[in-house]
Scaffold this active site. Structure first.
Site, PDB file in Angstrom:
ATOM      1  N   GLU A  34      29.166  15.172 -18.766  1.00 36.65           N
ATOM      2  CA  GLU A  34      28.219  15.995 -18.010  1.00 36.65           C
ATOM      3  C   GLU A  34      28.850  17.294 -17.503  1.00 36.65           C
ATOM      4  O   GLU A  34      28.211  18.337 -17.506  1.00 36.65           O
ATOM      5  CB  GLU A  34      27.722  15.153 -16.828  1.00 36.65           C
ATOM      6  CG  GLU A  34      26.476  15.623 -16.175  1.00 36.65           C
ATOM      7  CD  GLU A  34      25.999  14.591 -15.162  1.00 36.65           C
ATOM      8  OE1 GLU A  34      25.832  14.990 -13.989  1.00 36.65           O
ATOM      9  OE2 GLU A  34      25.803  13.421 -15.524  1.00 36.65           O
ATOM     10  N   ASP A  35      30.103  17.223 -17.074  1.00 34.32           N
ATOM     11  CA  ASP A  35      30.698  18.342 -16.349  1.00 34.32           C
ATOM     12  C   ASP A  35      31.904  19.006 -17.022  1.00 34.32           C
ATOM     13  O   ASP A  35      32.509  19.909 -16.438  1.00 34.32           O
ATOM     14  CB  ASP A  35      31.122  17.881 -14.953  1.00 34.32           C
ATOM     15  CG  ASP A  35      29.936  17.500 -14.086  1.00 34.32           C
ATOM     16  OD1 ASP A  35      28.813  17.956 -14.365  1.00 34.32           O
ATOM     17  OD2 ASP A  35      30.139  16.738 -13.123  1.00 34.32           O
TER      18      ASP A  35
END
Length: 181
Positions: A68-69
């Site tokens: 996600e990051d």
């Protein structure tokens, strides 16, 4: 069955992998806490508070924000940690291509459909984040945004009920303190 040495080697590899991936990231608190503290803290909640020692769950908890990051891919997770861990990370990863409101709605909706293992990661992640919010308001957040996060998190947690009484009890204490139950 893997030996204790093999398990510890894999766990340490996972911690290092996540630390390298998150190395330049900081939490949004006033101190700019290194981001890696978050996934390590989620794994700590699972072991220390909930007594969860399931290796794939712990690996997924450490890796839960990498796709996600960071530039991490699901294929990369599978290559290093296997298909089971990949599946768990996929279950707990938001699609950042979607608008924030859509991502949040999907988290509420998908919570009830999650596997037991993914539910554990989600509960511990929410617990860590809510405790962090109790400690301090993230930089750039208003009190209204904080309140909205608590309400949204309760919706997610309500769809995870029946997973782990210890984690749910700790979350309920927070929700009570915020007058949400």
């Amino acid at each position: 069955m893997a030996s204790m040495g093999e398990i510890l080697k894999l766990y340490t590899k996972c911690m290092n992998f996540a630390a390298v991936k998150h190395k330049d990231q900081r939490r949004k608190d006033q101190d700019g806490t290194p981001y890696i503290n978050h996934p390590i803290g989620v794994a700590f909640i699972l072991t220390e508070e909930a007594g969860i020692y399931d290796v794939p769950v712990l690996l997924a908890s450490i890796l839960h924000d990498t796709v996600e990051d960071t530039d991490t891919t699901f294929d990369e997770i599978e290559q290093h940690f296997g298909s089971h861990v990949r599946k768990l990370v996929e279950e707990v990863t938001d699609d950042k291509a979607l608008p924030r409101d859509v991502r949040k709605s999907k988290q509420v909706e998908n919570a009830a459909k999650s596997s037991y293992e993914a539910r554990l990661v989600k509960l511990a992640d929410k617990l860590y984040n809510l405790r962090d919010l109790q400690r301090c308001l993230p930089v750039g957040w208003t009190e209204k945004r904080r309140e909205e996060y608590y309400k949204w998190a309760k919706e997610v947690v309500d769809n995870l009920r029946g997973t782990n009484a210890i984690l749910e009890g700790a979350l309920d204490e927070i929700f009570r303190s915020e007058h949400l139950i």
